[in-house]
Design a protein around this motif. Sequence first.
Motif, PDB file in Angstrom:
ATOM      1  N   GLY A 156       0.829  -1.370  -0.367  1.00  0.00           N
ATOM      2  CA  GLY A 156      -0.253  -0.488  -0.051  1.00  0.00           C
ATOM      3  C   GLY A 156       0.769   1.146  -0.111  1.00  0.00           C
ATOM      4  O   GLY A 156       0.749   2.180  -0.602  1.00  0.00           O
ATOM      5  N   ARG A 160       1.123   4.504  -2.871  1.00  0.00           N
ATOM      6  CA  ARG A 160       1.394   5.513  -2.434  1.00  0.00           C
ATOM      7  C   ARG A 160       2.172   6.531  -3.108  1.00  0.00           C
ATOM      8  O   ARG A 160       2.143   7.891  -3.818  1.00  0.00           O
ATOM      9  CB  ARG A 160       0.655   5.952  -0.785  1.00  0.00           C
ATOM     10  N   MET A 191      -7.983   1.800  -0.322  1.00  0.00           N
ATOM     11  CA  MET A 191      -7.123   2.857  -1.708  1.00  0.00           C
ATOM     12  C   MET A 191      -8.036   3.113  -2.736  1.00  0.00           C
ATOM     13  O   MET A 191      -7.755   4.342  -3.267  1.00  0.00           O
ATOM     14  CB  MET A 191      -5.651   1.983  -2.561  1.00  0.00           C
TER      15      MET A 191
END
Lengths: 370, 306
Positions: A156, A160, A191
């Motif tokens: 994750g 980003r 997300m």
Amino acid sequence: MTAAAFASPPAPSPLPEALPILQLVGVRKTFGAFAAVERIDLDIRDGEFLTIVGPSGSGKTTLLRMLAGMEAPSEGDISLRGVRINETPPARRPTCLVFQSLALFPHKTVGENIEFPLKVKKVSPAARKSRALELLRLVQLPESYYAKNVMQCSGGERQRVALARALAYDPDVLFFDEPLSALDYKLKKVMEKELKDLHRLSGKTFVYITHSLEEAMVMSDRIGVMRAGRLVQVGTPEEIYTQPSTKFVAEFMGEVNVFDAVRAEGGWRIDGVDGPATLNLPSALREADAAAVVVRPEFLRFVEGPAGAQNRLTGVVFNEYALGSRIQYQVRVGEKTFLLELSRANAWRGKPGDAAIIGWDARDAIVVAA
Amino acid sequence: MSGATAVADASRLAVGASPARTRAAFRLSRGALCSLPVGLTLLLGFVAPLATVAAYAFATPKSFDVFRSFTLTNFASIFDPANTVWQSFVWSLGLAVLTVVALAVVAYPIAWGLARSFGRWSGFISVLFVFPLFVSENVRLYGWTLFFLKNGVLDGTLKLVGGAGPEVLYTPGAILFGMVYVYLPFMLFPMTLGLAMVPKDLVEAARDLGASRLLIWREIELPLATPGVLIGMLLTFVLAVGAVAESKVLGGQSVIVITHDIEIAFTYAQNWPLGSALALLLTVIVGALSLAALAKLDLDRILGRR
């Protein structure tokens, strides 16, 4: 997220009649004898979140690569704000692609990755760093990540970083090639929402491709459904959901009951289902039409008497599946299988193996091209 | 509980434990067992000769008194200002450095092509580069001698068309050419592997972010291909420092490289201790340089594993 990271406040929702930022006219792409993309006409509006959905091999990645400048169309034209850009290399397009693999530079830190497009533009190191820190805040990563090796970040977090790097390039259009596909379900849901928020904040045009219509529904202003190189339907999530144009779109949307309607004496009935069940349809079908009927599981219900619903079928409940707040039933009628969904509060009282009559009203059915 | 019982318990425990411990000590783990053949081979074929050479280096000059005498005379004579053997060291190391630099420049484009653009021809082209290895190095070098010889292939052809061939044979340039030719595959293949390891979408992403070809090469391709490139350089450097055939065949006697000096010490001069001292010195120099390069080569960091 802070809006301060962007110089100008985001524009309100774009007007449909505004000049398209990207326009595709008769775009076709062939590899040898194989046509990956077949004559696509599409206007991408300035500032919208457009998602192209399709199964693997439907040509959506090829379409995206043409938009990003990594492939040139074999036929047709792509224009950006009215200027033809068919052969313009990616470096000279105000667009940026977030790769499925993310394509982060493994030998660079998080900060160096984000600063890369700024380094290309010869921005001073101090200005680069302050922008990188600003973007880290925007994508909700701690500033301490600036010096972290990018390969030490979790899935994750890398997501980003890739997003921050793309935003550092400051493109007018951001392309996404299924960047969330490697994430677990929970993180994916988070997300998706963050990406949609980021779209609102940045006011940039997002073009996203995915094979998951569910993902598309959450994020998009408009959805284009692709099949075998063609755009089958383009519309808002609402339009795609309530008025699928073909059986393919309806089935792609997930769990729906789709069946072919066949001509019977005095009307239409369901292919594969015996008995006198003449269909009550929302619109009249002309003689020549080959049509399919779509009924969503939540519009199907168990009925008691003969007056319970406009369309009725008698079958056997094969199994039931608990989906949390809702329960699904699989009902077999002849050689057809129907899915029926009830809220837990209205759960059916029978048990698998029991016979049941299911029904729906004409207005809850959608007639689509077969 | 009385003190005597405790002692008896302890002794019984010790007796009970000892056979198991002995068995454990003699039973090798599976890993150790698997590495036994290579371990023995290295011990007999690598450590033993090296130890012998090292021992000879400290033996009385022009004697075979190995393990029975200890003297630094051999090293003293090498470092004696009157001795010109240092020139051989300089030639060997200098030629090796030039070979590595020339190979890096020559091999990079081919490696790039093999990894990126030759496509289905890559296999065929690789075989072409491997093929000369099937022929003895000396035979190939004598082939080049015929090519460069006065009235040879090059000179004769140029004379036919009215020119004059360059005097290249038996010069340091010819030696360098020979080394670049002989060691090309050893640079090419590690380099190709290194370049093949650079993911294509990283290059595409960099291009998409506006980077020029030069910037992509400097910032993305070269750093990520570094492991392969460095391994190729290290391999060819070590091979080139030890090269002797090129200087003998293509260089005539124009240059004496250190390996030639060592050979002379062991053969004509019958001075094994001096030859061993030279060999030991060369090993130490090459080892130190290689270790310095390896210390810079942090594979884990380059591959982003750390």
